[in-house]
Design a protein around this motif. Structure first.
Motif, PDB file in Angstrom:
ATOM      1  N   THR A 168       0.805  -1.094  -0.155  1.00  0.00           N
ATOM      2  CA  THR A 168      -0.004   0.024  -0.108  1.00  0.00           C
ATOM      3  C   THR A 168       0.925   1.377   0.005  1.00  0.00           C
ATOM      4  OG1 THR A 168      -1.949   0.996   1.087  1.00  0.00           O
ATOM      5  CG2 THR A 168      -0.210   0.308   2.501  1.00  0.00           C
ATOM      6  N   LEU A 169       0.484   2.307  -0.784  1.00  0.00           N
ATOM      7  CA  LEU A 169       1.401   3.374  -0.611  1.00  0.00           C
ATOM      8  C   LEU A 169       0.602   4.616   0.234  1.00  0.00           C
ATOM      9  CD1 LEU A 169       1.677   4.094  -4.600  1.00  0.00           C
ATOM     10  CD2 LEU A 169       2.846   2.672  -2.886  1.00  0.00           C
ATOM     11  N   GLU A 170       1.668   5.145   0.919  1.00  0.00           N
ATOM     12  CA  GLU A 170       1.495   6.217   1.684  1.00  0.00           C
ATOM     13  C   GLU A 170       1.888   7.558   1.292  1.00  0.00           C
ATOM     14  OE1 GLU A 170       3.401   5.080   5.442  1.00  0.00           O
ATOM     15  OE2 GLU A 170       1.725   3.622   5.855  1.00  0.00           O
ATOM     16  N   LEU A 171       0.950   8.379   0.915  1.00  0.00           N
ATOM     17  CA  LEU A 171       1.219   9.618   0.283  1.00  0.00           C
ATOM     18  C   LEU A 171       1.345  10.861   1.082  1.00  0.00           C
ATOM     19  CD1 LEU A 171      -0.983   8.968  -2.815  1.00  0.00           C
ATOM     20  CD2 LEU A 171       1.330   8.429  -2.486  1.00  0.00           C
ATOM     21  N   GLU A 172       2.342  11.765   0.640  1.00  0.00           N
ATOM     22  CA  GLU A 172       2.407  13.159   1.444  1.00  0.00           C
ATOM     23  C   GLU A 172       2.604  14.072   0.272  1.00  0.00           C
ATOM     24  OE1 GLU A 172       4.426  12.913   5.782  1.00  0.00           O
ATOM     25  OE2 GLU A 172       5.967  12.845   4.068  1.00  0.00           O
ATOM     26  N   ILE A 173       1.925  15.315   0.690  1.00  0.00           N
ATOM     27  CA  ILE A 173       2.076  16.358  -0.010  1.00  0.00           C
ATOM     28  C   ILE A 173       3.049  17.548   0.244  1.00  0.00           C
ATOM     29  CG2 ILE A 173       0.940  18.713  -1.104  1.00  0.00           C
ATOM     30  CD1 ILE A 173      -1.826  17.258  -0.402  1.00  0.00           C
ATOM     31  N   ILE A 174       4.227  17.742  -0.708  1.00  0.00           N
ATOM     32  CA  ILE A 174       5.290  18.275  -0.377  1.00  0.00           C
ATOM     33  C   ILE A 174       5.023  19.862  -0.666  1.00  0.00           C
ATOM     34  CG2 ILE A 174       7.796  18.457  -0.520  1.00  0.00           C
ATOM     35  CD1 ILE A 174       6.981  16.157   0.884  1.00  0.00           C
ATOM     36  N   SER A 175       4.857  20.734   0.276  1.00  0.00           N
ATOM     37  CA  SER A 175       4.754  22.052  -0.237  1.00  0.00           C
ATOM     38  C   SER A 175       5.996  23.061  -0.150  1.00  0.00           C
ATOM     39  CB  SER A 175       3.501  22.709   0.530  1.00  0.00           C
ATOM     40  OG  SER A 175       2.391  22.105   0.528  1.00  0.00           O
ATOM     41  N   VAL A 176       6.630  23.718  -1.146  1.00  0.00           N
ATOM     42  CA  VAL A 176       7.682  24.258  -1.140  1.00  0.00           C
ATOM     43  C   VAL A 176       7.550  25.935  -1.106  1.00  0.00           C
ATOM     44  CG1 VAL A 176       9.906  24.598  -2.074  1.00  0.00           C
ATOM     45  CG2 VAL A 176       8.959  22.517  -2.055  1.00  0.00           C
ATOM     46  N   ALA A 177       7.951  26.484  -0.201  1.00  0.00           N
ATOM     47  CA  ALA A 177       7.566  27.793  -0.140  1.00  0.00           C
ATOM     48  C   ALA A 177       9.107  28.688  -0.111  1.00  0.00           C
ATOM     49  CB  ALA A 177       7.061  28.495   1.157  1.00  0.00           C
ATOM     50  N   VAL A 178       9.034  29.844  -0.904  1.00  0.00           N
ATOM     51  CA  VAL A 178      10.451  30.550  -0.994  1.00  0.00           C
ATOM     52  C   VAL A 178      10.128  31.615  -0.146  1.00  0.00           C
ATOM     53  CG1 VAL A 178       9.503  31.816  -2.897  1.00  0.00           C
ATOM     54  CG2 VAL A 178      12.026  31.887  -2.532  1.00  0.00           C
ATOM     55  N   GLN A 179      11.296  31.696   0.809  1.00  0.00           N
ATOM     56  CA  GLN A 179      11.442  32.884   1.971  1.00  0.00           C
ATOM     57  C   GLN A 179      12.407  34.027   1.520  1.00  0.00           C
ATOM     58  OE1 GLN A 179      11.858  29.989   5.055  1.00  0.00           O
ATOM     59  NE2 GLN A 179       9.872  30.609   6.038  1.00  0.00           N
ATOM     60  N   PHE A 180      11.897  35.293   1.636  1.00  0.00           N
ATOM     61  CA  PHE A 180      13.004  36.269   1.227  1.00  0.00           C
ATOM     62  C   PHE A 180      13.029  37.018   2.566  1.00  0.00           C
ATOM     63  CE2 PHE A 180      10.084  35.616  -2.581  1.00  0.00           C
ATOM     64  CZ  PHE A 180      11.136  35.635  -3.588  1.00  0.00           C
ATOM     65  N   ALA A 181      14.584  37.249   2.502  1.00  0.00           N
ATOM     66  CA  ALA A 181      15.135  38.013   3.899  1.00  0.00           C
ATOM     67  C   ALA A 181      14.476  39.383   4.087  1.00  0.00           C
ATOM     68  CB  ALA A 181      16.751  38.129   3.312  1.00  0.00           C
ATOM     69  N   ALA A 182      14.156  40.107   2.806  1.00  0.00           N
ATOM     70  CA  ALA A 182      13.512  41.472   3.018  1.00  0.00           C
ATOM     71  C   ALA A 182      12.374  41.595   3.717  1.00  0.00           C
ATOM     72  CB  ALA A 182      13.369  42.049   1.461  1.00  0.00           C
ATOM     73  N   GLU A 183      12.300  42.473   4.686  1.00  0.00           N
ATOM     74  CA  GLU A 183      11.046  42.804   5.345  1.00  0.00           C
ATOM     75  C   GLU A 183      10.047  43.198   4.283  1.00  0.00           C
ATOM     76  OE1 GLU A 183      10.337  42.243   8.529  1.00  0.00           O
ATOM     77  OE2 GLU A 183      12.782  41.891   8.963  1.00  0.00           O
ATOM     78  N   GLY A 184       8.389  42.787   4.856  1.00  0.00           N
ATOM     79  CA  GLY A 184       7.461  43.211   3.885  1.00  0.00           C
ATOM     80  C   GLY A 184       6.267  42.080   4.115  1.00  0.00           C
ATOM     81  N   GLU A 185       5.314  42.622   3.432  1.00  0.00           N
ATOM     82  CA  GLU A 185       4.090  41.604   3.627  1.00  0.00           C
ATOM     83  C   GLU A 185       4.057  40.304   2.826  1.00  0.00           C
ATOM     84  OE1 GLU A 185      -0.804  41.905   2.473  1.00  0.00           O
ATOM     85  OE2 GLU A 185       0.431  43.534   2.626  1.00  0.00           O
ATOM     86  N   ASP A 186       5.106  40.075   1.979  1.00  0.00           N
ATOM     87  CA  ASP A 186       5.029  39.003   1.054  1.00  0.00           C
ATOM     88  C   ASP A 186       6.492  38.528   1.081  1.00  0.00           C
ATOM     89  OD1 ASP A 186       2.575  39.104  -0.508  1.00  0.00           O
ATOM     90  OD2 ASP A 186       2.987  40.936  -1.542  1.00  0.00           O
ATOM     91  N   ARG A 187       6.810  38.444   2.286  1.00  0.00           N
ATOM     92  CA  ARG A 187       8.211  37.485   2.514  1.00  0.00           C
ATOM     93  C   ARG A 187       8.105  36.186   2.117  1.00  0.00           C
ATOM     94  NH1 ARG A 187      10.651  38.855   8.357  1.00  0.00           N
ATOM     95  NH2 ARG A 187      12.485  37.501   7.190  1.00  0.00           N
ATOM     96  N   GLU A 188       7.124  35.432   2.288  1.00  0.00           N
ATOM     97  CA  GLU A 188       7.206  34.237   1.716  1.00  0.00           C
ATOM     98  C   GLU A 188       6.024  33.925   0.577  1.00  0.00           C
ATOM     99  OE1 GLU A 188       7.574  30.867   4.681  1.00  0.00           O
ATOM    100  OE2 GLU A 188       5.653  30.305   4.183  1.00  0.00           O
ATOM    101  N   PHE A 189       6.419  32.801  -0.238  1.00  0.00           N
ATOM    102  CA  PHE A 189       5.421  32.651  -1.636  1.00  0.00           C
ATOM    103  C   PHE A 189       5.385  31.059  -1.421  1.00  0.00           C
ATOM    104  CE2 PHE A 189       4.171  32.200  -5.969  1.00  0.00           C
ATOM    105  CZ  PHE A 189       3.224  32.999  -5.978  1.00  0.00           C
ATOM    106  N   PRO A 190       4.456  30.485  -1.579  1.00  0.00           N
ATOM    107  CA  PRO A 190       4.219  28.989  -2.071  1.00  0.00           C
ATOM    108  C   PRO A 190       4.522  28.844  -3.357  1.00  0.00           C
ATOM    109  CG  PRO A 190       2.037  30.044  -2.014  1.00  0.00           C
ATOM    110  CD  PRO A 190       2.831  31.187  -1.810  1.00  0.00           C
ATOM    111  N   LEU A 191       5.828  28.240  -3.645  1.00  0.00           N
ATOM    112  CA  LEU A 191       6.469  28.063  -4.913  1.00  0.00           C
ATOM    113  C   LEU A 191       5.791  26.788  -5.477  1.00  0.00           C
ATOM    114  CD1 LEU A 191       8.655  29.465  -6.637  1.00  0.00           C
ATOM    115  CD2 LEU A 191      10.342  27.726  -5.627  1.00  0.00           C
ATOM    116  N   LEU A 192       5.951  25.691  -5.106  1.00  0.00           N
ATOM    117  CA  LEU A 192       5.342  24.470  -5.920  1.00  0.00           C
ATOM    118  C   LEU A 192       5.072  23.476  -4.859  1.00  0.00           C
ATOM    119  CD1 LEU A 192       7.867  22.075  -5.488  1.00  0.00           C
ATOM    120  CD2 LEU A 192       9.207  23.852  -6.915  1.00  0.00           C
ATOM    121  N   GLU A 193       4.372  22.540  -5.469  1.00  0.00           N
ATOM    122  CA  GLU A 193       3.973  21.407  -4.482  1.00  0.00           C
ATOM    123  C   GLU A 193       3.950  19.946  -5.391  1.00  0.00           C
ATOM    124  OE1 GLU A 193       0.487  22.529  -1.272  1.00  0.00           O
ATOM    125  OE2 GLU A 193      -0.252  22.084  -3.461  1.00  0.00           O
ATOM    126  N   VAL A 194       4.293  18.836  -4.624  1.00  0.00           N
ATOM    127  CA  VAL A 194       4.454  17.665  -5.225  1.00  0.00           C
ATOM    128  C   VAL A 194       4.155  16.387  -4.314  1.00  0.00           C
ATOM    129  CG1 VAL A 194       6.403  18.151  -6.902  1.00  0.00           C
ATOM    130  CG2 VAL A 194       6.957  17.331  -4.427  1.00  0.00           C
TER     131      VAL A 194
END
Length: 342
Positions: free
Chosen positions: A69-95
């Motif tokens: 049987t297979l056990e599956l996990e969603i891998i979510s990758v976010a890119v995190q920016f060093a600069a301050e601000g509202e959009d410091r992290e963005f959800p880049l990709l999922e697999v």
């Protein structure tokens, strides 16, 4: 300039109780299945299809056809920016990532990550930049740097400490073959991947994935009715075990049967010369609800979201980083060894 951003990986169990998070790409195949009145039955049926196909391909020492049987996990990758601000992290990709559970021995085997690859930046490229370039040109036209940033971000992620700490093998991305291309069966036959098909005219998807550092081969496994496209980094036939390859086949063939039944749940198998088509009427429909129209419509919304929350606040930084990344890659690899993108 790589220190200006880093990657963060989070995981979510993909089972019949899965519900998409607010950060998940809502066009992702597994998110599409997990909505609506019959969401739990949808998920249960899809997971059952995956397990049955896995056991069908892994027949050795498996007389009951229920050893794995297979056990599956969603891998979510976010890119995190060093600069301050509202959009410091963005959800880049999922697999999707795979663990293979052997019920007979109780052991778990790491499968291949990369299943159901989805990317906000790809949405931006195909749903925002490509239409804009074509409209400006009065016909189909590619931006000169189409896919460059996405490809470099993907390769940088694979080489990152975050990826290396979590995964020991390179990913394999398995998707549908292109409906605009013709595929021809070869004499090459792999014991798990099946019979190999070839096509000489690279598709836009092939070129886009090539910028991600991925090569492509097309195989139709035993019991399948159409070849699958396998995008990989390294050696597809020798870098992975039979069970690992079966995990990717069973997972992605199931999603393709749900998403593209005209091709992957057709009632007759691909011939020696084969061109996939969605106009095919001789196919069976799974009892799993999937909204293809919604998926296409939301891709545009997600491309605009990427423009607003990634490109507008961080586009200049990313362009500078991409230029430096390309120069560094040129310094590392002799010019004669650089293969052009088809």
């Amino acid at each position: 300039m790589a220190h200006e951003f880093t990657f963060r990986i989070t995981t979510t169990r993909f089972d019949e109780d899965y519900s998409p998070s607010h950060d998940s790409r809502i066009t992702t195949n597994f998110a599409n299945l997990a909505r609506g009145e019959h969401r739990q039955q949808n998920l249960r049926n899809a997971l059952t299809m995956i397990d049955r196909r896995f056991n069908d391909l892994a027949r050795w020492e498996n007389p009951g056809g229920d050893r794995y049987t297979l056990e599956l996990e969603i891998i979510s990758v976010a890119v995190q920016f060093a600069a301050e601000g509202e959009d410091r992290e963005f959800p880049l990709l999922e697999v999707l990532d795979i663990q293979i559970l052997d019920r007979l021995t109780g052991t778990r085997t790491q499968g291949i990550v990369g299943n159901n690859f989805s990317s906000y930046v790809r949405d931006y490229d195909f749903s925002v930049r490509l239409p804009a370039a074509s409209e400006a040109a009065g016909g189909f036209a590619l931006p000169d740097d189409f896919g460059d940033l996405h490809g470099k971000l993907f390769q940088h992620f694979l080489d990152s400490e975050a990826y290396r700490e979590r995964f020991s093998l390179s990913p394999v991305i398995c998707i549908s073959v292109s409906t605009s291309k013709t595929y021809r069966r070869t004499d090459n036959h792999h014991p798990v991947l099946g019979v190999e098909y070839e096509q000489k005219d690279s598709s836009l998807t092939d070129a886009y994935f090539a910028k991600m550092g991925l090569s492509v081969r097309y195989f139709m496994p035993r019991g399948s009715v159409a070849p699958l496209a396998f995008y990989f980094r390294g050696d597809l036939l020798n870098d992975y075990t039979n069970l690992q390859l079966i995990g990717t086949i069973s997972t992605m063939e199931t999603f393709q049967k749900i998403y593209r039944p005209e091709i992957y749940n057709a009632n007759s198998a691909a011939a020696g010369v084969y061109q996939p088509t969605l106009d095919q009427q001789d196919y069976s429909v799974t009892k799993i609800a999937y909204d293809r129209e919604e998926r296409s419509r939301l891709a545009t919304a997600q491309g605009r979201f990427t423009d607003e929350h990634l490109m507008q606040p961080h586009g200049e930084l990313l362009e500078q980083w991409a230029a430096a990344y390309g120069a560094a890659a040129d310094d590392r690899v002799p010019a004669d060894d650089l293969a052009p993108v088809a």
